[in-house]
Design a protein around this motif. Structure first.
Motif, PDB file in Angstrom:
ATOM      1  N   SER A 230     -11.989   4.449 -16.208  1.00  0.00           N
ATOM      2  CA  SER A 230     -13.058   4.153 -15.263  1.00  0.00           C
ATOM      3  C   SER A 230     -12.597   3.310 -14.087  1.00  0.00           C
ATOM      4  O   SER A 230     -13.359   3.088 -13.149  1.00  0.00           O
ATOM      5  CB  SER A 230     -14.227   3.463 -15.975  1.00  0.00           C
ATOM      6  N   LYS A 231     -11.377   2.821 -14.138  1.00  0.00           N
ATOM      7  CA  LYS A 231     -10.886   2.100 -12.964  1.00  0.00           C
ATOM      8  C   LYS A 231      -9.370   2.086 -12.900  1.00  0.00           C
ATOM      9  O   LYS A 231      -8.685   2.350 -13.900  1.00  0.00           O
ATOM     10  CB  LYS A 231     -11.449   0.688 -12.912  1.00  0.00           C
ATOM     11  N   ALA A 232      -8.861   1.773 -11.728  1.00  0.00           N
ATOM     12  CA  ALA A 232      -7.416   1.683 -11.534  1.00  0.00           C
ATOM     13  C   ALA A 232      -7.142   0.656 -10.460  1.00  0.00           C
ATOM     14  O   ALA A 232      -7.997   0.342  -9.631  1.00  0.00           O
ATOM     15  CB  ALA A 232      -6.846   3.040 -11.127  1.00  0.00           C
ATOM     16  N   SER A 233      -5.924   0.134 -10.507  1.00  0.00           N
ATOM     17  CA  SER A 233      -5.512  -0.870  -9.546  1.00  0.00           C
ATOM     18  C   SER A 233      -4.088  -0.542  -9.096  1.00  0.00           C
ATOM     19  O   SER A 233      -3.234  -0.257  -9.928  1.00  0.00           O
ATOM     20  CB  SER A 233      -5.572  -2.235 -10.232  1.00  0.00           C
ATOM     21  N   VAL A 234      -3.867  -0.530  -7.790  1.00  0.00           N
ATOM     22  CA  VAL A 234      -2.547  -0.144  -7.272  1.00  0.00           C
ATOM     23  C   VAL A 234      -2.084  -1.099  -6.182  1.00  0.00           C
ATOM     24  O   VAL A 234      -2.872  -1.890  -5.653  1.00  0.00           O
ATOM     25  CB  VAL A 234      -2.581   1.285  -6.673  1.00  0.00           C
ATOM     26  N   ILE A 235      -0.795  -1.003  -5.860  1.00  0.00           N
ATOM     27  CA  ILE A 235      -0.266  -1.698  -4.688  1.00  0.00           C
ATOM     28  C   ILE A 235       0.025  -0.649  -3.621  1.00  0.00           C
ATOM     29  O   ILE A 235       0.587   0.409  -3.918  1.00  0.00           O
ATOM     30  CB  ILE A 235       1.005  -2.491  -5.037  1.00  0.00           C
ATOM     31  N   LEU A 236      -0.387  -0.938  -2.383  1.00  0.00           N
ATOM     32  CA  LEU A 236      -0.201   0.002  -1.281  1.00  0.00           C
ATOM     33  C   LEU A 236       1.011  -0.389  -0.440  1.00  0.00           C
ATOM     34  O   LEU A 236       1.446  -1.539  -0.446  1.00  0.00           O
ATOM     35  CB  LEU A 236      -1.448   0.009  -0.389  1.00  0.00           C
ATOM     36  N   ASN A 237       1.512   0.581   0.315  1.00  0.00           N
ATOM     37  CA  ASN A 237       2.694   0.338   1.153  1.00  0.00           C
ATOM     38  C   ASN A 237       2.451  -0.676   2.265  1.00  0.00           C
ATOM     39  O   ASN A 237       3.389  -1.148   2.898  1.00  0.00           O
ATOM     40  CB  ASN A 237       3.198   1.659   1.741  1.00  0.00           C
ATOM     41  N   ILE A 238       1.197  -1.028   2.491  1.00  0.00           N
ATOM     42  CA  ILE A 238       0.892  -2.033   3.507  1.00  0.00           C
ATOM     43  C   ILE A 238       0.952  -3.439   2.921  1.00  0.00           C
ATOM     44  O   ILE A 238       0.652  -4.415   3.593  1.00  0.00           O
ATOM     45  CB  ILE A 238      -0.519  -1.814   4.084  1.00  0.00           C
ATOM     46  N   GLY A 239       1.352  -3.549   1.645  1.00  0.00           N
ATOM     47  CA  GLY A 239       1.475  -4.862   1.025  1.00  0.00           C
ATOM     48  C   GLY A 239       0.158  -5.417   0.520  1.00  0.00           C
ATOM     49  O   GLY A 239       0.050  -6.607   0.247  1.00  0.00           O
ATOM     50  N   MET A 240      -0.849  -4.553   0.411  1.00  0.00           N
ATOM     51  CA  MET A 240      -2.121  -4.994  -0.157  1.00  0.00           C
ATOM     52  C   MET A 240      -2.398  -4.224  -1.442  1.00  0.00           C
ATOM     53  O   MET A 240      -1.922  -3.113  -1.623  1.00  0.00           O
ATOM     54  CB  MET A 240      -3.286  -4.713   0.807  1.00  0.00           C
ATOM     55  N   ASN A 241      -3.208  -4.830  -2.310  1.00  0.00           N
ATOM     56  CA  ASN A 241      -3.667  -4.125  -3.509  1.00  0.00           C
ATOM     57  C   ASN A 241      -4.933  -3.341  -3.193  1.00  0.00           C
ATOM     58  O   ASN A 241      -5.664  -3.696  -2.275  1.00  0.00           O
ATOM     59  CB  ASN A 241      -3.982  -5.119  -4.620  1.00  0.00           C
ATOM     60  N   ALA A 242      -5.169  -2.291  -3.984  1.00  0.00           N
ATOM     61  CA  ALA A 242      -6.435  -1.565  -3.885  1.00  0.00           C
ATOM     62  C   ALA A 242      -6.974  -1.337  -5.285  1.00  0.00           C
ATOM     63  O   ALA A 242      -6.228  -1.032  -6.210  1.00  0.00           O
ATOM     64  CB  ALA A 242      -6.237  -0.236  -3.163  1.00  0.00           C
ATOM     65  N   ASP A 243      -8.282  -1.541  -5.434  1.00  0.00           N
ATOM     66  CA  ASP A 243      -8.962  -1.316  -6.712  1.00  0.00           C
ATOM     67  C   ASP A 243      -9.935  -0.160  -6.566  1.00  0.00           C
ATOM     68  O   ASP A 243     -10.677  -0.088  -5.580  1.00  0.00           O
ATOM     69  CB  ASP A 243      -9.781  -2.558  -7.117  1.00  0.00           C
ATOM     70  N   LEU A 244      -9.935   0.711  -7.548  1.00  0.00           N
ATOM     71  CA  LEU A 244     -10.894   1.816  -7.569  1.00  0.00           C
ATOM     72  C   LEU A 244     -11.745   1.699  -8.811  1.00  0.00           C
ATOM     73  O   LEU A 244     -11.232   1.422  -9.903  1.00  0.00           O
ATOM     74  CB  LEU A 244     -10.153   3.157  -7.601  1.00  0.00           C
TER      75      LEU A 244
END
Ligand code: DGT
Ligand code: MG
Ligand code: MG
Ligand code: ZN
Length: 573
Positions: A230-244
DNA sequence: GCCGTTTTCGGCCCGACTGTTTTCAGTCG
C-alpha cells in the motif's frame, strides 16, 4: 526566527536522549515542543523578552518544565541537562541521523560495541561486528553502511517553488499509468510550506501492486527504500525522497487528510475523534467497526463537528478551535489576484523587456502591473539613475498607449541606512508605485533597523514595504526588526506589507502575515519577477498568504484598478 | 512533560513495512 531553529534542534536532541532512557512521555513532549518552536515563525527570544515565562507557557504544548529549559537556554546560552546527556551518550545523536537507526538500536550499539561516532559505526559494520548483536543481522548491518553513505549525500529541505516543479513532473508520470486514477500531491507541498522535506503522493489504483512497482521503477528513482502493498518510499535523482501511498477510493478523504498533515494537526484531530467516541485513521472515521466518514475530507471534519479546514491552515496553531466555532477565514485564492506590483526588466537586473513583461501580464488577464526596477544604490543590479528613470518612464507611457492593461510606472527604491529613500521626493512623485526595500547594511540593531524602516514608511510616496524580513531561505536569516512597531507604522501610513513570492524569499512569513492582519495592516502579494516565467510564482505567494490566514480583503492586489488607484491617491494626500 | 466544556490524575494517534522473530519489536510516515 533567529534562534528558533537552533532551539528546536536542541529540544529534539533532548527528546532523543529521553527516548534512550525510556522516558517515553518526556520524549514525546520534548519532540512536540521542538516541532512547535520550529514552526513558530515568531522569534522565541522576542516572545520571552516581551512576555516572560508566561508567554512561553501560553504556547500549546509547552508547560512549566520545557519553559524552564527554554528560559535557561535564553538566559545562559546552555542547557545543563542537555550537556550531561551528551556526556552520557556521546555519538548517539549522530547515529540517530542514520535512516533505520532509532533509539533502541542506537543504545545497543552504544553500550555493547562502545560506538561513539559515525566513524566507529562504519568501522564496526565493515568488520561485521554488528550482525552478531541481538536484534541485528546481516541485512541490517549492510543497511547501516548504506545509511551512512546516504546521510553523507542528503541535502536539506528544498524550496517549495523547486519541489513543486519536481512533484508535478512525477505526478504527470504517475497519471500515465493505466491502473492509476487519482493522483494528489500531499504532505507539506499541499500545505504550501515554504520548504519541503520530501514529495508525497496519494493515489487510487485498480491494481495497487502494479502502480507501486511503476512508481519505484520511474527513471528518476535512484533507490528504493521500502516497497509494500500500500505504500513505497524512494530516493530520486534530485536528491529528495518521494513517498507514495495507495488507497481505496472509499477512504480517499481520510487518506488525504492523513497524508496532508501536518503531524500535530493529525494527532490533535485523532484525539478529538477519540474524545467523541470515534477512531480516525487514513481509512476513515469509525464508530466501532462502522465507517461513518471517509470519502471526502469535508465529511470527516463535519462528522467531528468542524468546518472544513483548508490545507494551508493545518498547522495546529488554533485552526481546530476556529473550525469548531465556525470562525475560519475565507482564504484568498489565485482568482482574486488582479495584478502584480513588483517586477524587474532589462532596465535593471531583469532578463525580459518592459513590453515582454506587459504582454505576459496581459496573458494572465491582470488588470494592472507595476514595473519596479532598482534605484541607483543597487549598482550591481544596474539601478537606474535619474536620467535613466525618466527615460524608462517615457518608454512605459508610450507602451501604455499600445496595450489594454494599466501599466504602472514604479521603482523598487532602496531604503538607505538612515531610512531616507534612494530617490529624492520630486522624482518619487512621478512614480505610480514605490516598493521600498532594505538591500544593504543588514547588521543593524533591532532598534536602529526598526527606526530605519519606519522612517522610510513615513515618506508618503511609499506604497509597499518590500521583502520585509530580508531572509533568504537556506542562505541567511532576516534582519532584526520589531514587527509590531513596523506594522503600526504601516497601518498609520497606509503602506502595504509585501508578501514576496520569490521561492528563496517567501518574505514575509506566514505567522507575521497573521499578526499583520490582526493589526489591521494591508498586504500585497508580488512576484518580484526578473523574467516572464517568474511571474508564475504568484501561486506561491498566494499559498503563503493563505498560510497566514489572509482573506481577499487583506490583499492590496485583489483590488480592481479603479479601487487601487483611489487607494494610492489617498495615501499621497 | 503536557493537558483538561465529562478529568488536576491518568491518559497521551494509528498503521505500514522490515528484519529477525518464532510471534513481533523497531522505525517511520
Ligand atoms: N497521524 C500521523 N500522521 C503522520 C505522522 N507522521 C507523518 N504523518 C502524516 C502527516 C504528514 O504531513 C504526512 C507526510 O509526512 P512527511 O514526513 O512527509 O511530513 P510533511 O510532508 O508534513 O513534511 P516534510 O516537508 O516532508 O518534512 O504524513 C504521524 O506520526 N502520525
Ligand atoms: Mg513530506
Ligand atoms: Mg513523506
Ligand atoms: Zn525586486
Amino acid at each position: 526566527m533567529s534562534k528558533n531553529a537552533a532551539i528546536a534542534e536542541l529540544l529534539e536532541e533532548m527528546a532523543n536522549y529521553y527516548d534512550l532512557d525510556e522516558e517515553i512521555w518526556k520524549q514525546r513532549a520534548y519532540a512536540k515542543a521542538a516541532r512547535i518552536i520550529s514552526g513558530l515563525g515568531q522569534d522565541i527570544e522576542e516572545l520571552y523578552e516581551q512576555g516572560g515565562t508566561k508567554a512561553l507557557i501560553a504556547l500549546q504544548g509547552i508547560g512549566k518544565g520545557i519553559a524552564e529549559t527554554l528560559q535557561e537556554y535564553l538566559n545562559t546560552g546552555k542547557i545543563k541537562e542537555l550537556l550531561a546527556m551528551r556526556k552520557k551518550y556521546p555519538g548517539i545523536a549522530d547515529m540517530l541521523r542514520v535512516q533505520g537507526i532509532g533509539p533502541k538500536h542506537a543504545k545497543v550499539l552504544h553500550t555493547t560495541l562502545k560506538i561513539r561516532s559515525l566513524e566507529d559505526l562504519k568501522k564496526a559494520a565493515k568488520n561485521h561486528k554488528i550482525r552478531a548483536l541481538q536484534g541485528f543481522g546481516e541485512k541490517s548491518e549492510q543497511d547501516i553502511l548504506e545509511g551512512i553513505t546516504l546521510l553523507e549525500q542528503t541535502k536539506g529541505r528544498q524550496l517549495l517553488g523547486v519541489a513543486l516543479g519536481y512533484a508535478r513532473e512525477i505526478k504527470a508520470s504517475l497519471q500515465q499509468h493505466p491502473s492509476i486514477q487519482k493522483v494528489q500531491i500531499s504532505g507539506s507541498l499541499r500545505r504550501r510550506k515554504e520548504t519541503i522535506g520530501d514529495l508525497d503522493f496519494l493515489i487510487t489504483s485498480t491494481h495497487p501492486k502494479e502502480a507501486i512497482t511503476y512508481f519505484t521503477s520511474l527513471p528518476e528513482v535512484t533507490r528504493v527504500i521500502t516497497k509494500g502493498n500500500s505504500k513505497a518510499s524512494v530516493i530520486l535523482n534530485i536528491g529528495m525522497n518521494a513517498d507514495l501511498r495507495v488507497i481505496d477510493k472509499k477512504s480517499w478523504g481520510a487518506a488525504l487528510q492523513y497524508f496532508t498533515g501536518n503531524k500535530d494537526h493529525n494527532v490533535a484531530l485523532r484525539q478529538l475523534a477519540i474524545k467523541k467516541g470515534y477512531k480516525l485513521s487514513e481509512y476513515g472515521l469509525f464508530k466501532g467497526t462502522l465507517r461513518i466518514a471517509g470519502t471526502s475530507e469535508k465529511e470527516i471534519y463535519a462528522a467531528l463537528g468542524l468546518a472544513y479546514i483548508e490545507p494551508e491552515l493545518r498547522t495546529h496553531t488554533g485552526e481546530l478551535e476556529h473550525a469548531k466555532n465556525n470562525t475560519l477565514p475565507t482564504l484568498i485564492t489565485q482568482n482574486d489576484i488582479k495584478g502584480d506590483l513588483h517586477m524587474h526588466t532589462t532596465w535593471s537586473d531583469g532578463i525580459a523587456s518592459s513590453e515582454e513583461m506587459i504582454r505576459a501580464c496581459m496573458k494572465k488577464r491582470y488588470q494592472y502591473l507595476a514595473i519596479t526596477d532598482h534605484s541607483p544604490s543597487q549598482r550591481l543590479a544596474n539601478g537606474l539613475d535619474k536620467k535613466q528613470l525618466l527615460e524608462h518612464l517615457k518608454e512605459l507611457r508610450t507602451l501604455q498607449k499600445k496595450y489594454n492593461i494599466q501599466v504602472l510606472f514604479g521603482s523598487e527604491v532602496d531604503i538607505l541606512a538612515d531610512g531616507q529613500l534612494d530617490y529624492p521626493d520630486e522624482l518619487l512623485a512621478q512614480l505610480d508605485v514605490v516598493v521600498a526595500s532594505v538591500h544593504t547594511r543588514f547588521k543593524m540593531s533591532k532598534t536602529e533597523m526598526t527606526k530605519r524602516i519606519c522612517t522610510a514608511l513615513q515618506n508618503k510616496y511609499v506604497t509597499i514595504l518590500g521583502h520585509p524580513t530580508g531572509r533568504l531561505l537556506k542562505e541567511r536569516k532576516g534582519y532584526d526588526v520589531d514587527f509590531d512597531k513596523v506594522f503600526d507604522c504601516a497601518k498609520k501610513q497606509g503602506v502595504a506589507i509585501e508578501i514576496n513570492a520569490q521561492p528563496q524569499r517567501m518574505d514575509i512569513t506566514d505567522s507575521l502575515i497573521r499578526r499583520a492582519i490582526a493589526q489591521g495592516v494591508m498586504l500585497c502579494i508580488t512576484t518580484d519577477a526578473h523574467s516572464t516565467e517568474q511571474l508564475n510564482t504568484m501561486e506561491l505567494g498566494v499559498g503563503l498568504a493563505r498560510r497566514g490566514w489572509a482573506e481577499k480583503k487583506n490583499i492590496l492586489n485583489t483590488k480592481t484598478w479603479k479601487s487601487l488607484e483611489k487607494y494610492i491617491k489617498r495615501r499621497r494626500q
